[in-house]
Design a protein around this motif. Structure first.
Motif, PDB file in Angstrom:
ATOM      1  N   VAL A 154       0.861  -1.184   0.000  1.00 10.23           N
ATOM      2  CA  VAL A 154       0.000   0.000   0.000  1.00 10.23           C
ATOM      3  C   VAL A 154       0.894   1.230   0.000  1.00 10.23           C
ATOM      4  O   VAL A 154       1.810   1.326   0.824  1.00 10.23           O
ATOM      5  CB  VAL A 154      -0.926   0.037   1.240  1.00 10.23           C
ATOM      6  N   LEU A 155       0.627   2.148  -0.911  1.00 13.66           N
ATOM      7  CA  LEU A 155       1.340   3.418  -0.952  1.00 13.66           C
ATOM      8  C   LEU A 155       0.471   4.461  -0.260  1.00 13.66           C
ATOM      9  O   LEU A 155      -0.706   4.612  -0.585  1.00 13.66           O
ATOM     10  CB  LEU A 155       1.603   3.827  -2.407  1.00 13.66           C
ATOM     11  N   ARG A 156       1.044   5.163   0.721  1.00 13.64           N
ATOM     12  CA  ARG A 156       0.287   6.149   1.507  1.00 13.64           C
ATOM     13  C   ARG A 156       0.958   7.509   1.401  1.00 13.64           C
ATOM     14  O   ARG A 156       2.178   7.619   1.483  1.00 13.64           O
ATOM     15  CB  ARG A 156       0.220   5.716   2.964  1.00 13.64           C
ATOM     16  N   ASP A 157       0.144   8.535   1.234  1.00 12.47           N
ATOM     17  CA  ASP A 157       0.603   9.914   1.243  1.00 12.47           C
ATOM     18  C   ASP A 157       0.351  10.458   2.654  1.00 12.47           C
ATOM     19  O   ASP A 157      -0.799  10.588   3.076  1.00 12.47           O
ATOM     20  CB  ASP A 157      -0.161  10.736   0.199  1.00 12.47           C
ATOM     21  N   GLU A 186       2.083   2.054 -13.288  1.00  7.60           N
ATOM     22  CA  GLU A 186       2.800   3.319 -13.407  1.00  7.60           C
ATOM     23  C   GLU A 186       1.842   4.499 -13.537  1.00  7.60           C
ATOM     24  O   GLU A 186       2.013   5.525 -12.876  1.00  7.60           O
ATOM     25  CB  GLU A 186       3.727   3.241 -14.622  1.00  7.60           C
ATOM     26  N   ALA A 187       0.827   4.364 -14.356  1.00  6.21           N
ATOM     27  CA  ALA A 187      -0.139   5.455 -14.562  1.00  6.21           C
ATOM     28  C   ALA A 187      -0.888   5.780 -13.275  1.00  6.21           C
ATOM     29  O   ALA A 187      -1.102   6.949 -12.952  1.00  6.21           O
ATOM     30  CB  ALA A 187      -1.117   5.090 -15.673  1.00  6.21           C
ATOM     31  N   ALA A 188      -1.279   4.758 -12.535  1.00  5.11           N
ATOM     32  CA  ALA A 188      -2.005   4.984 -11.274  1.00  5.11           C
ATOM     33  C   ALA A 188      -1.124   5.702 -10.261  1.00  5.11           C
ATOM     34  O   ALA A 188      -1.590   6.591  -9.552  1.00  5.11           O
ATOM     35  CB  ALA A 188      -2.506   3.660 -10.712  1.00  5.11           C
ATOM     36  N   VAL A 189       0.149   5.339 -10.203  1.00  2.00           N
ATOM     37  CA  VAL A 189       1.073   5.994  -9.271  1.00  2.00           C
ATOM     38  C   VAL A 189       1.251   7.455  -9.652  1.00  2.00           C
ATOM     39  O   VAL A 189       1.198   8.345  -8.803  1.00  2.00           O
ATOM     40  CB  VAL A 189       2.431   5.262  -9.217  1.00  2.00           C
ATOM     41  N   ARG A 190       1.438   7.707 -10.928  1.00  2.00           N
ATOM     42  CA  ARG A 190       1.610   9.100 -11.373  1.00  2.00           C
ATOM     43  C   ARG A 190       0.371   9.936 -11.066  1.00  2.00           C
ATOM     44  O   ARG A 190       0.464  11.071 -10.597  1.00  2.00           O
ATOM     45  CB  ARG A 190       1.930   9.145 -12.855  1.00  2.00           C
ATOM     46  N   THR A 191      -0.796   9.378 -11.309  1.00  2.00           N
ATOM     47  CA  THR A 191      -2.044  10.085 -11.008  1.00  2.00           C
ATOM     48  C   THR A 191      -2.151  10.346  -9.514  1.00  2.00           C
ATOM     49  O   THR A 191      -2.531  11.438  -9.080  1.00  2.00           O
ATOM     50  CB  THR A 191      -3.254   9.279 -11.510  1.00  2.00           C
ATOM     51  N   PHE A 192      -1.816   9.360  -8.712  1.00  2.00           N
ATOM     52  CA  PHE A 192      -1.853   9.480  -7.255  1.00  2.00           C
ATOM     53  C   PHE A 192      -0.950  10.625  -6.791  1.00  2.00           C
ATOM     54  O   PHE A 192      -1.349  11.460  -5.985  1.00  2.00           O
ATOM     55  CB  PHE A 192      -1.407   8.148  -6.636  1.00  2.00           C
ATOM     56  N   ILE A 193       0.265  10.680  -7.318  1.00  2.00           N
ATOM     57  CA  ILE A 193       1.225  11.709  -6.931  1.00  2.00           C
ATOM     58  C   ILE A 193       0.807  13.078  -7.468  1.00  2.00           C
ATOM     59  O   ILE A 193       0.847  14.075  -6.747  1.00  2.00           O
ATOM     60  CB  ILE A 193       2.636  11.336  -7.431  1.00  2.00           C
ATOM     61  N   GLU A 194       0.384  13.127  -8.715  1.00  2.00           N
ATOM     62  CA  GLU A 194       0.016  14.403  -9.338  1.00  2.00           C
ATOM     63  C   GLU A 194      -1.230  15.006  -8.709  1.00  2.00           C
ATOM     64  O   GLU A 194      -1.373  16.231  -8.663  1.00  2.00           O
ATOM     65  CB  GLU A 194      -0.177  14.221 -10.842  1.00  2.00           C
ATOM     66  N   ARG A 195      -2.123  14.184  -8.228  1.00  2.00           N
ATOM     67  CA  ARG A 195      -3.356  14.699  -7.597  1.00  2.00           C
ATOM     68  C   ARG A 195      -3.006  15.600  -6.421  1.00  2.00           C
ATOM     69  O   ARG A 195      -3.544  16.680  -6.278  1.00  2.00           O
ATOM     70  CB  ARG A 195      -4.250  13.553  -7.153  1.00  2.00           C
TER      71      ARG A 195
END
Length: 81
Positions: A51-54, A67-76
């Motif tokens: 699980v990746l948590r911000d 990769e796309a989901a991670v980028r979207t998660f970070i960019e959001r």
């Protein structure tokens, strides 16, 4: 300041795959936390890992992610912050 945490387990092939996806996505630096080191984390994350948590807003990205989901998660967060 490191604001991303990857919750994982020892000897977890999915966690290894997640690390590869984070590298492909060129995710910023993150901390790795092993849930088996804490009864509380083991109960909370159980079989959900990796699980990746911000840490800034508490959002979580459960596996499977690409990769796309991670980028979207970070960019959001970047767009909102």
């Amino acid at each position: 300041m490191v604001y991303l945490v990857l919750y994982q387990r020892d000897y977890c092939h999915l966690c290894d795959q997640a690390m590869g996806v984070l590298a492909q996505a060129r995710a910023p630096d993150f901390d790795s936390v092993w849930v088996d080191d804490s009864a509380e984390l083991a109960e909370r994350y159980g079989t959900r890992v990796p699980v990746l948590r911000d840490l800034r807003d508490g959002r979580e990205l459960d596996w499977p992610f690409d990769e796309a989901a991670v980028r979207t998660f970070i960019e959001r967060q970047s767009a909102e912050g």
